[in-house]
Design a protein around this motif. Structure first.
Motif, short mmCIF file in Angstrom:
data_model
loop_
_atom_site.label_atom_id
_atom_site.label_comp_id
_atom_site.label_asym_id
_atom_site.label_seq_id
_atom_site.Cartn_x
_atom_site.Cartn_y
_atom_site.Cartn_z
N TYR A 178 0.79 -1.10 0.07
CA TYR A 178 -0.08 0.02 -0.03
C TYR A 178 0.80 1.28 -0.05
O TYR A 178 0.57 2.41 -0.61
CB TYR A 178 -0.96 -0.07 1.22
N PHE A 179 1.95 1.36 0.49
CA PHE A 179 2.83 2.53 0.62
C PHE A 179 4.19 2.17 -0.43
O PHE A 179 5.12 2.86 -0.27
CB PHE A 179 3.18 2.67 1.94
N TYR A 244 -4.84 -4.62 -9.45
CA TYR A 244 -4.17 -5.30 -8.37
C TYR A 244 -4.64 -4.73 -6.96
O TYR A 244 -4.31 -5.57 -6.15
CB TYR A 244 -2.62 -5.17 -8.60
N PHE A 245 -4.78 -3.62 -6.86
CA PHE A 245 -4.87 -2.85 -5.51
C PHE A 245 -6.43 -3.41 -5.14
O PHE A 245 -6.27 -3.90 -3.93
CB PHE A 245 -5.15 -1.32 -5.75
N PRO A 246 -7.48 -3.51 -5.64
CA PRO A 246 -8.69 -4.08 -5.36
C PRO A 246 -8.60 -5.57 -5.06
O PRO A 246 -9.35 -6.20 -4.22
CB PRO A 246 -9.54 -4.07 -6.35
N TYR A 247 -7.74 -6.48 -6.14
CA TYR A 247 -7.39 -7.86 -5.71
C TYR A 247 -6.74 -7.94 -4.42
O TYR A 247 -7.15 -8.91 -3.92
CB TYR A 247 -6.66 -8.35 -7.04
N VAL A 248 -5.74 -7.39 -4.03
CA VAL A 248 -5.12 -7.55 -2.98
C VAL A 248 -6.03 -6.96 -1.64
O VAL A 248 -6.05 -7.91 -0.74
CB VAL A 248 -3.79 -6.74 -2.90
N SER A 249 -6.82 -6.02 -1.78
CA SER A 249 -7.50 -5.75 -0.66
C SER A 249 -8.64 -6.67 -0.35
O SER A 249 -8.95 -7.08 0.72
CB SER A 249 -8.21 -4.30 -1.20
N PRO A 255 -9.94 -9.64 4.24
CA PRO A 255 -10.31 -10.98 4.92
C PRO A 255 -9.07 -11.50 6.18
O PRO A 255 -9.77 -11.80 7.20
CB PRO A 255 -10.05 -12.02 3.71
N ASP A 256 -8.15 -10.93 5.91
CA ASP A 256 -7.03 -11.03 7.07
C ASP A 256 -7.42 -10.18 8.34
O ASP A 256 -7.43 -10.64 9.37
CB ASP A 256 -5.73 -10.67 6.64
N LEU A 257 -7.91 -9.07 7.86
CA LEU A 257 -8.17 -8.05 9.07
C LEU A 257 -9.67 -8.64 9.79
O LEU A 257 -9.61 -8.57 10.97
CB LEU A 257 -8.47 -6.78 8.52
N ILE A 258 -10.56 -9.13 8.92
CA ILE A 258 -11.70 -9.48 9.74
C ILE A 258 -11.40 -10.87 10.71
O ILE A 258 -11.95 -10.89 11.57
CB ILE A 258 -12.79 -9.89 8.54
N MET A 279 -11.43 1.85 5.34
CA MET A 279 -10.74 2.96 4.44
C MET A 279 -9.99 1.84 3.13
O MET A 279 -9.83 2.48 2.15
CB MET A 279 -9.32 3.41 5.32
N ILE A 280 -9.37 1.03 3.65
CA ILE A 280 -8.89 -0.21 2.27
C ILE A 280 -9.87 -0.25 1.47
O ILE A 280 -9.66 -0.13 0.38
CB ILE A 280 -8.16 -1.36 3.00
N SER A 281 -11.33 -0.67 1.80
CA SER A 281 -12.16 -0.79 0.83
C SER A 281 -12.41 0.23 0.04
O SER A 281 -12.77 0.19 -0.95
CB SER A 281 -13.31 -1.67 1.67
#
Length: 321
Positions: A178-179, A244-249, A255-258, A279-281
């Motif tokens: 992300y950064f 790629y951004f939406p795919y990784v997110s 899913p990892d955060l949830i 925010m990521i979504s």
């Protein structure tokens, strides 16, 4: 003299380090982030002065009319290159990144690095340099980009552990992506954006006929680089941010955060998980939307639809008259 100078420089350096460490205590920033932010701000001031026509360092041109904006782009370019290099290195080529058997909790709460440069840029440079420049420089007063940068700062600050009692970093595993990784498109945007029609001085200079042969040669070089950078920017943005951004997110980070926040460590507020997921979504949808706009513009250029439509409109207008 040399022996007397070196201790003086070291003493000055130590005092500056102590000052930055004390300053960071009053800011939601690490000492490294504060250092980077102050450095960007000082570089901004220095280049703004150099571009000023009164200093006569550079010949008259669009850079002498848009001094603060020009300085901002000069500072931004190397930052984007550094972020891209570190991001690609750590995301794609770090052999220790994907440990066998790592769980969602491991990826969200098990990785940390308090001296991470991309996160320091994402907090310090944005808070002390980028956001203020959005207010100070009229060409940079874009409410959408200002809101985007504010959101980036709070995401970076949350990942850095600013809002955790124990300073526990959250989702640092995804920080290189992300950064870092996605900032590749920003390298080319920092150049292409300069010659956008909304910046009239640069756009006019790039399309004008100059009597000076050296200026004409420089303009031709800038124009050739601009055309190439526009293509690379569009491709890199579409691939890295639009797809790629939406795919990784949505397949990895969210899913990892949830999963990880089903049982977060002590001292980690639940709201930080909800915030990062939201925010990521939101950023993922925004990147996909911007990617769609760029794809539509690329389609118009390749098919010539815009030109045909303009001709039809002008033709129909003449018939009505």
């Amino acid at each position: 003299n040399r022996h007397q100078t070196c201790p003086a420089i070291r003493n000055m350096s130590n005092k500056m380090t102590d000052f930055l460490a004390q300053l960071s205590d009053y800011l939601p920033l690490s000492p490294l982030a504060t250092n980077i932010g102050i450095t960007c701000l000082l570089a901004q001031v220095a280049f703004t002065i150099l571009f000023n026509k009164r200093t006569k360092v550079f010949p008259n041109g669009p850079w002498t009319h848009l001094t603060a904006f020009s300085a901002h782009q000069v500072v931004a370019l190397p930052l984007m290159i550094i972020l891209t290099y570190i991001g690609w290195r750590d995301w794609f080529f770090d052999p220790n990144k994907d440990e066998e058997g790592a769980t969602a909790a491991d990826r969200i709460f098990g990785y940390s690095n308090s001296n991470d440069i991309p996160l320091a840029v994402g907090t310090g440079a944005i808070l002390l340099w980028d956001i203020p420049m959005g207010f100070i420089s009229p060409p940079l007063r874009d409410p959408i980009m200002w809101a985007h940068h504010v959101g980036m700062f709070f995401v970076a600050a949350t990942i850095s552990g600013t809002f955790c009692k124990s300073g526990n970093m959250i989702g640092y595993y995804y920080s290189p992506f992300y950064f870092g990784v996605i900032e590749m498109s920003s390298i080319f945007l920092s150049y292409v954006d300069v010659f956008h029609p909304k910046y009239k001085h640069y756009h006019k200079w790039l399309n004008a006929k100059h009597s000076n042969e050296k200026i004409m040669a420089l303009k031709k070089l800038f124009n050739n680089v601009n055309e190439m950078a526009r293509i690379i920017f569009a491709l890199s943005f579409l691939v890295l941010r639009g797809i790629y951004f939406p795919y990784v997110s949505f397949t990895q980070a969210v899913p990892d955060l949830i999963k990880a926040y089903e049982n977060p460590p002590d001292g980690v507020p639940m709201w930080t998980g909800y915030f990062l997921i939201g925010m990521i979504s939101s950023f993922a949808f925004l990147q996909a939307y911007w990617g769609l706009l760029i794809a539509q513009q690329a389609k118009k250029v390749l098919t010539g639809d815009s030109g045909d439509k303009d001709k039809k409109k002008s033709g129909s207008g003449k018939k009505k008259d």
